[in-house]
Design a protein around this motif. Structure first.
Motif, PDB file in Angstrom:
ATOM      1  N   ASN A 531      -6.899 -12.857  -1.463  1.00 25.96           N
ATOM      2  CA  ASN A 531      -6.998 -11.459  -1.869  1.00 25.96           C
ATOM      3  C   ASN A 531      -8.292 -11.168  -2.619  1.00 25.96           C
ATOM      4  O   ASN A 531      -8.914 -10.117  -2.414  1.00 25.96           O
ATOM      5  CB  ASN A 531      -5.785 -11.080  -2.723  1.00 25.96           C
ATOM      6  N   LEU A 532      -8.722 -12.069  -3.504  1.00 25.94           N
ATOM      7  CA  LEU A 532      -9.972 -11.833  -4.232  1.00 25.94           C
ATOM      8  C   LEU A 532     -11.170 -11.865  -3.272  1.00 25.94           C
ATOM      9  O   LEU A 532     -12.082 -11.045  -3.378  1.00 25.94           O
ATOM     10  CB  LEU A 532     -10.137 -12.882  -5.339  1.00 25.94           C
ATOM     11  N   ILE A 533     -11.180 -12.827  -2.328  1.00 22.68           N
ATOM     12  CA  ILE A 533     -12.279 -12.889  -1.348  1.00 22.68           C
ATOM     13  C   ILE A 533     -12.250 -11.667  -0.432  1.00 22.68           C
ATOM     14  O   ILE A 533     -13.282 -11.071  -0.128  1.00 22.68           O
ATOM     15  CB  ILE A 533     -12.196 -14.199  -0.543  1.00 22.68           C
ATOM     16  N   SER A 578      -1.858  -2.951 -13.086  1.00 21.86           N
ATOM     17  CA  SER A 578      -0.590  -2.218 -13.223  1.00 21.86           C
ATOM     18  C   SER A 578      -0.632  -1.034 -12.279  1.00 21.86           C
ATOM     19  O   SER A 578      -0.350   0.084 -12.618  1.00 21.86           O
ATOM     20  CB  SER A 578      -0.408  -1.735 -14.673  1.00 21.86           C
ATOM     21  N   PHE A 579      -1.020  -1.360 -11.046  1.00 18.11           N
ATOM     22  CA  PHE A 579      -1.273  -0.342 -10.032  1.00 18.11           C
ATOM     23  C   PHE A 579       0.024   0.310  -9.589  1.00 18.11           C
ATOM     24  O   PHE A 579       0.988  -0.374  -9.277  1.00 18.11           O
ATOM     25  CB  PHE A 579      -1.948  -0.995  -8.822  1.00 18.11           C
ATOM     26  N   ASN A 580       0.098   1.686  -9.568  1.00 22.94           N
ATOM     27  CA  ASN A 580       1.294   2.352  -9.050  1.00 22.94           C
ATOM     28  C   ASN A 580       0.992   3.004  -7.708  1.00 22.94           C
ATOM     29  O   ASN A 580      -0.149   3.032  -7.252  1.00 22.94           O
ATOM     30  CB  ASN A 580       1.838   3.387 -10.058  1.00 22.94           C
ATOM     31  N   ASN A 581       2.062   3.530  -7.081  1.00 17.76           N
ATOM     32  CA  ASN A 581       1.941   4.014  -5.703  1.00 17.76           C
ATOM     33  C   ASN A 581       1.031   5.229  -5.555  1.00 17.76           C
ATOM     34  O   ASN A 581       0.592   5.556  -4.464  1.00 17.76           O
ATOM     35  CB  ASN A 581       3.325   4.363  -5.148  1.00 17.76           C
ATOM     36  N   ASN A 582       0.765   5.982  -6.668  1.00 10.47           N
ATOM     37  CA  ASN A 582      -0.008   7.203  -6.567  1.00 10.47           C
ATOM     38  C   ASN A 582      -1.487   6.988  -6.875  1.00 10.47           C
ATOM     39  O   ASN A 582      -2.298   7.890  -6.714  1.00 10.47           O
ATOM     40  CB  ASN A 582       0.565   8.263  -7.522  1.00 10.47           C
ATOM     41  N   GLN A 583      -1.851   5.791  -7.356  1.00 12.80           N
ATOM     42  CA  GLN A 583      -3.236   5.545  -7.730  1.00 12.80           C
ATOM     43  C   GLN A 583      -4.083   5.258  -6.505  1.00 12.80           C
ATOM     44  O   GLN A 583      -3.720   4.529  -5.620  1.00 12.80           O
ATOM     45  CB  GLN A 583      -3.323   4.363  -8.694  1.00 12.80           C
ATOM     46  N   ALA A 595      -1.752  -5.631  -4.077  1.00 12.67           N
ATOM     47  CA  ALA A 595      -1.965  -7.079  -3.933  1.00 12.67           C
ATOM     48  C   ALA A 595      -2.398  -7.707  -5.248  1.00 12.67           C
ATOM     49  O   ALA A 595      -1.960  -8.803  -5.604  1.00 12.67           O
ATOM     50  CB  ALA A 595      -3.011  -7.336  -2.847  1.00 12.67           C
ATOM     51  N   LEU A 596      -3.286  -7.025  -5.994  1.00 15.66           N
ATOM     52  CA  LEU A 596      -3.718  -7.567  -7.289  1.00 15.66           C
ATOM     53  C   LEU A 596      -2.553  -7.649  -8.270  1.00 15.66           C
ATOM     54  O   LEU A 596      -2.460  -8.578  -9.071  1.00 15.66           O
ATOM     55  CB  LEU A 596      -4.838  -6.696  -7.868  1.00 15.66           C
ATOM     56  N   THR A 597      -1.667  -6.656  -8.213  1.00 19.64           N
ATOM     57  CA  THR A 597      -0.484  -6.693  -9.084  1.00 19.64           C
ATOM     58  C   THR A 597       0.381  -7.911  -8.756  1.00 19.64           C
ATOM     59  O   THR A 597       0.853  -8.625  -9.641  1.00 19.64           O
ATOM     60  CB  THR A 597       0.345  -5.401  -8.899  1.00 19.64           C
ATOM     61  N   ILE A 598       0.582  -8.177  -7.445  1.00 18.19           N
ATOM     62  CA  ILE A 598       1.363  -9.348  -7.034  1.00 18.19           C
ATOM     63  C   ILE A 598       0.644 -10.629  -7.455  1.00 18.19           C
ATOM     64  O   ILE A 598       1.260 -11.600  -7.895  1.00 18.19           O
ATOM     65  CB  ILE A 598       1.604  -9.324  -5.516  1.00 18.19           C
ATOM     66  N   TRP A 611      -8.035 -11.783 -14.587  1.00 17.93           N
ATOM     67  CA  TRP A 611      -8.717 -10.627 -15.149  1.00 17.93           C
ATOM     68  C   TRP A 611      -9.981 -10.332 -14.348  1.00 17.93           C
ATOM     69  O   TRP A 611     -10.359 -11.086 -13.460  1.00 17.93           O
ATOM     70  CB  TRP A 611      -9.023 -10.839 -16.632  1.00 17.93           C
ATOM     71  N   ALA A 612     -10.657  -9.224 -14.715  1.00 16.06           N
ATOM     72  CA  ALA A 612     -11.869  -8.830 -14.001  1.00 16.06           C
ATOM     73  C   ALA A 612     -12.893  -8.282 -14.980  1.00 16.06           C
ATOM     74  O   ALA A 612     -12.538  -7.725 -16.033  1.00 16.06           O
ATOM     75  CB  ALA A 612     -11.554  -7.783 -12.936  1.00 16.06           C
ATOM     76  N   GLU A 613     -14.139  -8.442 -14.637  1.00 17.71           N
ATOM     77  CA  GLU A 613     -15.259  -7.874 -15.386  1.00 17.71           C
ATOM     78  C   GLU A 613     -16.163  -7.166 -14.392  1.00 17.71           C
ATOM     79  O   GLU A 613     -16.390  -7.655 -13.270  1.00 17.71           O
ATOM     80  CB  GLU A 613     -16.041  -8.958 -16.129  1.00 17.71           C
TER      81      GLU A 613
END
Length: 630
Positions: A531-533, A578-583, A595-598, A611-613
């Motif tokens: 997923n990150l790649i 903490s991604f929701n369906n409307n974002q 995918a990032l949430t999973i 985490w991300a920067e």
């Protein structure tokens, strides 16, 4: 040499269905099911109703093992309440059949054993023989040929004690088919003996199965033309009797014949008939299996477009099966038993309250009755406390089931997300070739075909690995660790997106040291890597660069995936996991956010963090850290 990719695995299921049929004397046909349900609606006798209920449960077993299991559980409860042992044995046999069809062979054998004990107690020799043969078939599923042969011989001995009927013919046929040490002449002897008994009792169903066994033996000996009359005859009987399931078996035998003759298109025609009939009649087992066979045929034809289509149907079928299937049979049985205990305690509590009111009425008779009343009151209190404790236990089990269902949903989301992107990329490449084939030279086309074939094979290999891992996780997460080469994990994950990397001319750098190993759950880490790649490729500019590196910091191994995209805003970084369906933003789409949430949920299961920067217009770096042992 003649090969049967599917028929040899199907044959034990056919035998199982028919031996059980002999025990209950019905089969899963739509007209019979409707007729039986009408009889159930009209009967008022509890024992008659239970017998019909058990028959209906069995009739559904080849359409849906889950339905057979449900009827078995309910039938067992009714039989227990009525103290009716024959009905209890039939219900236990249904549960055993459902569990065996689900692949829970040990549990299925347990229920067959319980049914066998009741049949023996009541002197039902025919049913005893059926349970022994069902156990033999189940042992053959597990590969225990010794026990399979032992139980088959016991079944043959037991049938000699039963009144003469056609059951002996099926047992002889099964013995000839399941005994690996029989010589061809001995096998022929038992099949002829089975045919003689079946003809005597005019048992068309057993004669049909014997035809299929003869056809199978001849096909294995590469005597294809000699097998064809037996296949035709079995199909003729199945059609004349409206036996849909046997008709599917005959079509499958026809397909095997055409494959042996290298007539792939004719085999595909038979498989298409099977698939349409299975969908129309609700034969769940056939739907997925015939798609696998069709995929094999299109691989033989090198038809990539149809392979992609069948792959899509197969993925959809597997996902739907996971959603609809009551896979957690063990949890359901425990839950069902707990519910039965609650009902028993509620009935007992109600009975005690009646006794209390009677004691109150009789309290005028003296102090002795008052003392007795207090004693009964204390008893009710104890039962109430037990009921309260049991309710709390059930609430806890419900919470556990909820968490397990949520985890299963995550597994399905993981499977769907991991293969949507590479399959879509491959399909796009196939469409491009179809539209612009004339613009490429032959060598270029061959190179592209080789690349697509390699991609699909890698996707299928990864798909199989993840399916095996998910199967082990269905009852809740289990840590499955192994020693992993981090450098190889990164290369494997990147290979899934080679077409996308090449298309955008991205420079992919794997700077992880070759000798860096880590001990953990491979599929969780690979899900995160992929997923990150994939995100880095998606948001990288053309001719950009993606760099994967690794560092040891304190007591952690830190892996980073850096891209040169336009970056993520500070506000978006705060909401990233903490991604929701409307974002939805210009930097991250809905699928990537989910995918990032999973990813974050999965990495916490192995005590890691994610985490991300990012700096806008200068790219984004995703990090995940894995703990190192003290």
């Amino acid at each position: 040499m003649y090969k049967q990719p599917f028929a040899k695995t199907l044959k034990p299921l056919v035998c199982l269905a028919l031996v059980l049929f002999l025990c209950i004397d019905v089969f899963a046909q739509t007209a019979d099911i409707s007729k039986l349900r009408q009889q159930m609606a009209q009967t008022k006798d509890s024992i008659t109703y239970l017998n019909l209920f058990n028959k209906l449960g069995f009739m559904l077993h080849m359409k849906s093992a889950d339905s057979c299991f449900y009827y078995g559980i309910k039938g067992n409860a009714m039989a227990t309440r009525l103290h009716y042992e024959p009905g209890k044995a039939d219900a236990l046999a249904n549960i055993g059949a459902a569990l065996s069809l689900k692949g829970l062979y040990s549990q299925g054998l347990t229920y067959y054993s319980q049914a066998l004990a009741i049949y023996k107690k009541n002197g039902n020799h025919g049913e005893v023989a059926s349970m022994l043969m069902n156990s033999a078939i189940t042992y053959s599923f597990t590969g225990d040929s010794i026990k399979s042969l032992q139980f088959t011989k016991k079944a043959l001995n037991e049938i000699l004690k039963a009144p003469a009927d056609s059951m002996a013919s099926m047992l002889y046929a099964n013995y000839a088919d399941m005994n690996p040490i029989l010589t061809p002449d001995s096998g022929e002897f038992y099949l002829k003996k089975a045919t003689k008994v079946a003809n005597h009792f005019k048992d068309d169903r057993t004669l049909l199965v014997i035809d299929q066994l003869y056809a199978d033996r001849l096909m294995q000996q590469s005597k294809h033309e000699q097998a064809l009359p037996f296949i035709k005859h079995s199909l003729q009987i199945a059609r004349s009797k409206n036996w849909e399931y046997h008709e599917l078996e005959a079509y499958n035998a026809y397909a095997d014949y055409y494959l042996a003759k290298k007539q792939v298109d004719s085999a595909l025609a038979q498989y298409n008939i099977i698939y349409k009939t299975a969908l129309a009649n609700g034969f769940v087992y056939w739907q997925t299996e015939v798609l696998k066979l069709m995929l094999h045929c299109y691989e033989l034809k090198h038809n990539l477009t149809e392979q992609a289509r069948i792959n899509k149907l197969l993925v959809s079928s597997l996902e739907q099966s996971n959603v609809n299937s009551n896979a957690f049979l063990g949890d359901y049985i425990a839950y069902n038993n707990a519910q039965q205990q609650v009902k028993s305690l509620e009935l007992l509590n109600k009975d005690n309250k009646v006794k209390i009111w009677l004691l109150v009425t009789l309290s005028v008779l003296g102090f002795v009755f008052i003392a007795l009343l207090w004693r009964m009151y204390g008893k009710v209190r104890r039962h109430s406390r037990m009921l309260s404790i049991l309710n709390e236990k059930i609430a806890g089990q419900n919470e556990e089931l909820k968490l397990t269902d949520e985890f299963k949903g995550r597994l399905i989301s993981m499977l769907a997300h991991d293969f949507r992107a590479p399959l879509a990329s491959t399909i796009s490449m196939i469409r491009l070739l179809r539209e612009d084939e004339g613009d490429f030279e032959k060598k270029q086309l061959l190179d592209l075909y080789d690349l697509i074939e390699t991609d699909i094979q890698n996707i299928l290999l990864t798909f199989d690995n993840i399916l095996q891992w998910i199967k082990k996780q269905l009852s809740g997460y289990v840590f499955n660790a192994q020693t992993l080469s981090v450098n190889e994990l990164i290369d494997d994950a990147a290979s899934m997106f080679k077409l996308s990397i090449d298309a955008k001319k991205i420079v992919f750098r794997n700077e992880v040291p070759d000798n860096l190993n880590y001990f953990s759950d491979k599929e969780i880490i690979q899900f995160i890597n992929r997923n990150l790649i994939h995100n880095a490729i998606k948001f990288s500019p053309a001719e950009g660069a993606i760099t994967v590196s690794a560092q040891v910091r304190a007591n952690e191994l830190v892996i980073s995936v850096k891209d040169e995209g336009k970056g993520i805003s500070e506000n978006m970084l705060k909401q990233l996991f903490s991604f929701n369906n409307n974002q939805k933003t210009e930097s991250l789409d809905k699928g990537a956010g989910i995918a990032l949430t999973i990813c974050r949920e999965f990495i916490t299961k192995i005590n890691g963090r994610l985490w991300a920067e990012s700096t806008e217009k200068k790219g984004t770096t995703f990090y995940y850290a894995l703990p190192l042992e003290g």
